[in-house]
Structure formats: structure tokens, C-alpha cells
Write an enzyme that holds these catalytic residues in place. Sequence first.
Site, short mmCIF file in Angstrom:
data_model
loop_
_atom_site.label_atom_id
_atom_site.label_comp_id
_atom_site.label_asym_id
_atom_site.label_seq_id
_atom_site.Cartn_x
_atom_site.Cartn_y
_atom_site.Cartn_z
N GLY A 143 44.38 44.11 42.86
CA GLY A 143 46.41 43.47 43.09
C GLY A 143 46.63 44.74 44.27
O GLY A 143 45.17 45.42 44.86
N HIS A 151 37.83 44.60 49.08
CA HIS A 151 38.44 45.02 48.03
C HIS A 151 38.60 46.55 48.06
O HIS A 151 37.23 47.20 47.41
CB HIS A 151 38.36 44.11 47.14
CG HIS A 151 39.43 44.41 46.01
ND1 HIS A 151 39.62 45.40 45.36
CD2 HIS A 151 40.59 43.61 46.03
CE1 HIS A 151 40.77 45.15 44.56
NE2 HIS A 151 41.89 44.20 45.41
N LEU A 209 42.22 35.50 43.05
CA LEU A 209 42.57 35.86 43.93
C LEU A 209 41.64 37.53 43.35
O LEU A 209 41.55 37.40 42.18
CB LEU A 209 43.90 36.73 43.69
CG LEU A 209 43.90 38.10 44.93
CD1 LEU A 209 44.16 38.04 45.77
CD2 LEU A 209 45.68 38.61 44.48
N ASP A 210 41.11 37.72 44.18
CA ASP A 210 39.58 39.65 43.93
C ASP A 210 39.13 39.02 42.42
O ASP A 210 38.80 39.55 41.94
CB ASP A 210 40.57 40.46 43.05
CG ASP A 210 41.73 40.64 44.25
OD1 ASP A 210 41.10 40.57 45.51
OD2 ASP A 210 42.19 41.60 43.87
N GLU A 211 38.84 37.30 42.41
CA GLU A 211 37.69 36.90 41.74
C GLU A 211 36.18 36.35 41.37
O GLU A 211 36.01 36.04 41.42
CB GLU A 211 38.45 36.60 40.54
CG GLU A 211 39.49 37.33 39.92
CD GLU A 211 39.92 36.71 38.85
OE1 GLU A 211 38.93 35.41 38.29
OE2 GLU A 211 40.90 37.10 37.64
#
Lengths: 279, 279, 279, 279
Positions: free
Chosen positions: A196, A187, A222-224
Site C-alpha cells: 500500500g 512496487h 492490488l500489489d498481489e
Amino acid sequence: MNELTILISCPDQVGLVTNITSVLAAHQLNIIAMREFVDEANKAFFTRIACTGNLENKTRLEQKLLESLPPEAEVNVIDQQEKQIAILVTKEYHCLAEILIKNQFKTLGANVKCVIGNYESLRDFTEKLGIPYFYVDHNGKDKTQFEKEIKAILNQFDLNYLVLAKFMRILSAEFVKDYDGKVINIHHSFLPAFIGANPYRQAFERGVKIIGATAHFVTDHLDEGPIITQHTTHIDHNFGVKEMVRAGKEIEKKVLLEALELIFEDRVFVSGNKTVIFK
Amino acid sequence: MNELTILISCPDQVGLVTNITSVLAAHQLNIIAMREFVDEANKAFFTRIACTGNLENKTRLEQKLLESLPPEAEVNVIDQQEKQIAILVTKEYHCLAEILIKNQFKTLGANVKCVIGNYESLRDFTEKLGIPYFYVDHNGKDKTQFEKEIKAILNQFDLNYLVLAKFMRILSAEFVKDYDGKVINIHHSFLPAFIGANPYRQAFERGVKIIGATAHFVTDHLDEGPIITQHTTHIDHNFGVKEMVRAGKEIEKKVLLEALELIFEDRVFVSGNKTVIFK
Amino acid sequence: MNELTILISCPDQVGLVTNITSVLAAHQLNIIAMREFVDEANKAFFTRIACTGNLENKTRLEQKLLESLPPEAEVNVIDQQEKQIAILVTKEYHCLAEILIKNQFKTLGANVKCVIGNYESLRDFTEKLGIPYFYVDHNGKDKTQFEKEIKAILNQFDLNYLVLAKFMRILSAEFVKDYDGKVINIHHSFLPAFIGANPYRQAFERGVKIIGATAHFVTDHLDEGPIITQHTTHIDHNFGVKEMVRAGKEIEKKVLLEALELIFEDRVFVSGNKTVIFK
Amino acid sequence: MNELTILISCPDQVGLVTNITSVLAAHQLNIIAMREFVDEANKAFFTRIACTGNLENKTRLEQKLLESLPPEAEVNVIDQQEKQIAILVTKEYHCLAEILIKNQFKTLGANVKCVIGNYESLRDFTEKLGIPYFYVDHNGKDKTQFEKEIKAILNQFDLNYLVLAKFMRILSAEFVKDYDGKVINIHHSFLPAFIGANPYRQAFERGVKIIGATAHFVTDHLDEGPIITQHTTHIDHNFGVKEMVRAGKEIEKKVLLEALELIFEDRVFVSGNKTVIFK
């Protein structure tokens, strides 16, 4: 004589290390390095043991270890065969190239079986290095169909991990579940800052003095997912979005490759939404 | 229930971990964290174990551990009492102040018993913080006499370590031998670059882009004892010697304090001319 | 011969540098260092010029520079007098001590005139170093009254800057406006990650591998003022909240002191919600 | 409208910036960024100016600038054409690959014209990426002959720089003189520590806690040319020579690529045995 890595996780209790090392001694295995961690909040015990010896029956060792441990224990005895991986990409080359170069010179600790892209941009480079490239267009089809086509390709290989090397499509919860704990993403921000889209634009607007990147396991949030590695680099007012993207790419490839190295050497446990990493 | 730290070093052989952990289990001691290292070149084994339990007899535990280990083994069971230290200084305040501030707010992990200086420059500050300051002039006397006066002061205290916090006199081999393994120095360069005097001047002349500092145990070879911690920081052509000294001081105090923290937490083994550090 | 620092900001246009340097040459001022930056998005020009010479009339030089520049220009000719500052604290000593030590040894680049705390915890230490300590209790009074008492103290001094050195009360928009561009805060996270309370707890829960700190100018939006400096440090699964707080404090004091050094040397411009910093 | 970079060095005197910027204004050139440095020890002035405008005659601008400056001045007006480079290698791939990948994706800021190796090891990879590879065996010939063959290849190209990307032969003073200021080397240690052969072995023996790498211009004194960039990375007792080499390679490629980026963007002046770098 061969080298083994043994990964064990279980609820913590007194005597675990003695039990484990007694089993190893009974198998004439010599401990070279042993790391352990007790997550006191969750009363969980993790250990990674590197040892040498003549192991005839891997399954029997796993069985003996399980018998000496609490019933919830997970035991994994790994001999040194290399991991098999696939890489998903979109258009950016920097992470892909770093992986393929190490693959080319046998320093990755894994074998790249194929690259799948939702553009054709990286086919030429990938094929020059002798790796099969599969193009799966995402246009004009729903996510289910898109992912079905990707899975059909992945199913041709016996894969340990799936690396998202700047793959810019969000995978469905179903897809992620099918590859639970096997999908690694890079990311382009220092999570949890700038979650995001367009993190570098967000960072520019905020006027931060540091940017970073994060490699993490992918979960359906998402992204976690559990964070594996992060790094940061200093920037200043001279950095526009373009310069930040350029500096960010250097961090992204460093962070991703470090995460992959740790994973391919079996140094990473996932514990809830966190990782325990024995460097 | 109390907390113990156990340090063990001995020649490496199969079964050490099992032997050690069996003794601990027999004493109802619960291992919280265990780190070990095998120096394969020297066939030496090192371990640091943190555990909890009701230990009635520290000496008996040491005895039982020694019985389970090769005859050359060294065993040290440490309960959590704080270390006692003295500090030697010359004129520069930055390392001394960092130590005394942490001492003042009880976050040093040690008690500063006294400061000894070969100038009066730092008396006022030291005494403001309630620490005895002893002035030992080096002028007009030979090194033997100078060190004799220092030792007379040190002998008033029951000290674990002696910290050279920018003490600019070279100690004799005899002095160092008397405090073998107990003297920690901060050297104002990234050793082994720029050994000796005026390292920042040397660095300036060479045009380096990084400067650093090194904390090390003092042996009778100047600047050549076992290294504990090192850090570096970037500089550029705008840095004259003065600016390098200023930047260097920030690194020096960081490096020294990190080394002290590791030592006071019993995380540092000396092995030949190197250190093994379990962070 | 004296040294001057000249700070200029104005809308960008062709010929600014020539105009400015011509005025300086006419005053027989010799440029030692000159830095400039054009914010192309906002068409804004910033320059910092260090020069030497015999300046008889600072105001006349400012006037001549203004005449040579667009009407919106801001010009500030600074001779080398030190800044006067006040410090606000709550209970944590680490940032305060770092500032007071440098103040004590005349290496801060500013004079600390007083410390104001909403607890008595840091009085003793502050007074040992000869700095007046004022206690303003926040209990049993509304924010207006609390801040009125603080202002009454601040008004006794001629202050350039107000440093929040782990001051844990949120200042009102009115208070901040009164000291616009003069209040510097240290925030215990790598902004914009973990805004608000308990950032280390948040970081622990998220399982990040890096923590950081941020020094920023205070505006009426909490944690959102222009960022001056940021640093990060690596952590791992061994860090509980307590260990993260300890590591974080080292970063916090480093970040704050770096920011103060830059500000006290007149190297920082505020431009909208960002800073332009000529290191 | 085109973009220009102007590099000027000359003895320092009052009014230089005014003189220079007046000439630029007379040519309707708009300064985007300007950096300058005065080396006070050597009374030398350096500036790098980025500007935009319609320049019809580069030579005339250089002439006008020279007329406005002291007679010893060097002026270089550079429009944005890319640099041409050759790379010398031995067997290690990591620096070469990093350069060739950026070359492949047009993000190097230079064109790689050829690779010359004293082994065949890297031919296959180089040719896959479409770059000519020349093998020059060093066996059975003296250095003069060896270098003559290399020069014969280099002379086929119009080269700006020669990059030693882990080229393990020492070049003669004559060779270096022919390419004065054009040869960049990556040295596998943090110079001046561990000069010469086997730096990682030396670092291992010394027990350092940090290793580094240095990119520098090559002069006829081995490992003593002007340093461009340096970086370091932490290691610990777990690092044997093999692990240090592996970690070192990551630093080496980072350091070399950073140096090349600075050079290809015309940000590096050589001043005696040092560099002045406007980042």
C-alpha cells in the site's frame, strides 16, 4: 538460419521432452539451450527452448508441437522481432529514464511507442528523446473516464506490454482484465512487506535494516500479482525517509529493468499467482 | 521407485536431447529436471538429468546411452548414495567446523571419514565430534615423504573427494594427479586477485573495498584450477588485516560449503579449466 | 593501558561532544574511534567512544561524564570483560551450532554458560562441546510454570544476554519484562513480511523471489521488537518449501551471529522500537 | 542558518576532537554528524563534521581550526555549493547517460559543464540533454597535442572534478599531475584482478564466477590509484564475453555513480594510495 524461442506449458506426463525434441529434430531445428520445470504441486510442465534453423512455417511448427502434446498444452513459437511497449508514469523520472535511455541506445530489447502521464512533469524529457508523450489528467473525472482516455491512446499502437513506471493511480479490474498478463508494475517495497501507500514511511517507522522493491504483473488485487523480480539493499539508522526514498529508487529501477529484460527475452511464464523464470 | 542423476558430456551435435530422452523413455524413467549447456567455443554438450523410475541395471542404462551418443561421450548414472570424503587441515577451524557440524547433523550430503592435519591443533575438536584425526607432521621431511604418509591414511578409506579446508601446504603435481578432479580447495582471496601468500595483507596494502574467497578444484598450477564458487563482501578503511581475516573467514566457509553442496549433488562438470554448474 | 568503550545517550543539545571529550582528555584517555548519531525526530543524541588509557576508577569517570551532560543522560563505561550468555533452543541445530563453535574457539566475544531446550534433541551435541544442557519440557504445564523452571536455571548464572536460537515457544510479557533489552531472537523471515508461523510456507505460496531473516530484541509484541540485523537471499521457482527452509537456515545463522557480534562489542543502542548501531 | 561540512586531516595526537569541537562551539556551530578515523599505521587523523549555524567568515573559522591543530593539518570548510564537473567519454553510453540523467533532474549533486569525446558517437545524445559536447580526435596526433586540446576546453570552465566515464585513452603523467586528486575513473574489472585491456575476455578465459568494477582516483600508475568503490555480480557458465560485458556495464554505472555521490558529498579523503570514506 534464424533463431527461435519456443515456449510450451502443459500438464506434466512421461515423454514430453522426447515428444517435443522429436518434432524439433524433424524440422531440422538445432537446440541451443533448453530449460524445463515441473511444478509438482500442480502437475504442470514448462519449457523454454532456444534453437536455430530454417523455419519456413511457424504456424505449422506450432501445430505439430500441439499434436504431440496433451490437449491443454499452450505452444508459442517466437522469432526474434522486438516487443512494442507503452509506459505509464506520474512524476518520478528514475524508472522512465532508465527505460528510455536503453530504448535510445537500442539495448532495451523492446521499442517504446509512447509515454502516458497523469502529470506534465515528464513531457519535456520524454520528448527530448523523441518519444511521444500523452497527458491524461485524472482530475475531475471518474476512473472509467480516465481509463477510457488512456485506452484510446494505447489503441493507436500495437502493443505487447504496458509498463507502469511509478504510475501512482490504481487501475480498475476492468482495465487490468483487458490487458491480462501484459501489465508490469514496479512496487516500491519488498512485497509482501509494506503493502500500500508510503512504504518508505512504514519502513522508517518499523526500523527495518533492509529495503527492497518488487516488479510484478498486475492483477485486480492490488500489489498481489505474480512477482517477477525483487532486490533489497541495506540501510541503517542514518536513513531518514528521504534517504530511504533515494536508495529505494536505485533498487526500483534495477528491479524493473531486470524484470523487463527477462520478459522481453521471453523467459517468464505465469503459473497461477507465481512466475517460472528461465534465466 | 528410486531417484537417479544422469550426467552426460560429449561433442555437440543435432539430436542429442532426443536421443537421450528416447533412451530414458524406453527405460520408463520420468524426467523431473533436465539442464543442458552447449559450450559453443569448444562444441561441447553437457547435460544433467534428474529422473525417477525402477532401474534394474544401472550399467545397462549407461551402455544404452553411450550407444545413442557420439563415441567420445562420458555417461554417469548416479543413484543417491552419499559421497565419502576426507578433510585436510592446518590450524584454522572455521571451514572444518562448518563441514563437521553439517556432517554431525546429516545435512552435508557426504560422510566425513577422517581429518588429517599437519598440526595437532584441531584434533580435540574433531574427536569430540567422533571423527578420526590423523596427525602428519611436515617438519623434517621432504614433500614426497610427507605426501606418502598422507596417502597411506587416505588409502584406508574409499574416498570420493578430498577437501582442503585451509590446508596451508602446497601439494605436489604427483599427488594432485593421483586425485585428479577429486581435490577441492578454498582459497582466501577472490581469484585471480591476490594469488599466493598473505592475500589479506595484499588487499590491505592495495586499499580494496571488497574481499572475497574462491573454491576451486586443485590442479598442479597453484591457485589456477577450475573455479567452482566465489563470493565477496564489502570492507572499508576501518578494516585492518585482522578485521579482514575475520570477515574473510565468514566468506571462506560460505564459499567452500556452497561448492561442496554443488559437488555432492552432482551438479558440477569440469570443462577444461572451467566449470559448468547446473544449480 | 587498557581499552574502554563508552556508551552515552541523552537529549541532544549544543556542545555535547566538547563536554564529553573534555572529560576524557582530563582523564588522559585517548580516543581511538568515536561515532555519534543525532535522532532529529526525537532530539536524542547517541555516542560510542573507544579509547585507551589508564583508568583507575570507572565509576568516577561515569560520574564526571554525567555531571557534564543533561540530567536524563545514560552513561556506560565498559572495560573489555566478556559477556555471559544463555541460549534457548527447540530442535533445530544450525544457529546453536554456529554459536557453540565460536564459543569453543574463543571467537564469539561471549561465554556460553548453558543451553536450555524444550526437547532433548540438542543435548548430545551441546554436551560434546562441554556446555551444560538443561531440558525443560513444556508439555503438561502452563506457560507460567514452564517459564518459572527456565528462570530457575537462568538464575544460577550471572547473565548479560539470553539468545533465542530457534526457540519455538512464545515467551510471556512477564518473562520478557524481567529480561528487558537482554533477549535476542532470530526470526525466520524478513520482517515485517510473513509475521507468525510458517513463514517459508507463506513465502512459497506468495511466490516471492527473495527470502530473509531478522534478528531482533524481544519485546512483549510478537515479532515486533527493535530490529538489529537482516539479510536476504534470492530464490526462484525451483525452491519448494524444503529448499527455502534450507536456504533460510544459512541466512538465519548469518543474521543472528552478526547481531550477536554487534551486541557483544557494545555497538547497539535501543532507541524506542529501533536500534542505532555503530558498525 | 546554513549547513557546513568541515574536513580535517592531520597527524594524530591526544585532544584533537576536544580542540576541534571547542572551536566549533565558540562559533555557535551545532554538530549534526561527526565521523573520525585514526590510521594507526600512519598516525594520521581524519574527521568529517556536518554542522549548522550562522557562519559569517569561512576563512576565519578555517584559521581558528588550524591554530588549534598540529602544523601539518589540512582544514577545509565547505558550504553547500554544487561541484562543477566535466566528463570524458569514448563510445560507450551507459555511464555517461546515468550521469547526465541525474544532472538533468538535479539529483547528481554536481553540474555537468561539458562532455568531451574522442569520437562523435555520443554527441547527439549529450546535446539532446542540453550539455555542450566537444570532439577531440586522437588520430594523427601525439598524446601531448591530444591532451593540450582537451585542456584548452577544460580551461574554459571552473571545474572541481573530471570524470572518465569509459574514456579509453590513457592519460599522461603530466596531465594527471595537473588535475591531481580531481580525476575519477571507472575501471571495468574488480581491481586488482584483470588489470589492463580486455578484462572481460580475461575473466571469461579464467572461468571466474564473479565479475566486478572499480571506481578510483587516477594517478600516473595505470589502474593503481586509490580505490573509491567496488561492486561485484555473479555470473555463470552461460555468460560469454558479450553477456559479461552487458552485466558488467550495469555494475560499472552503479560503482561510478556511488563514487561520485560520495565525492560530491565531500565524504572521501585520499590517504596515500587508499581512501578513507565516511558514508
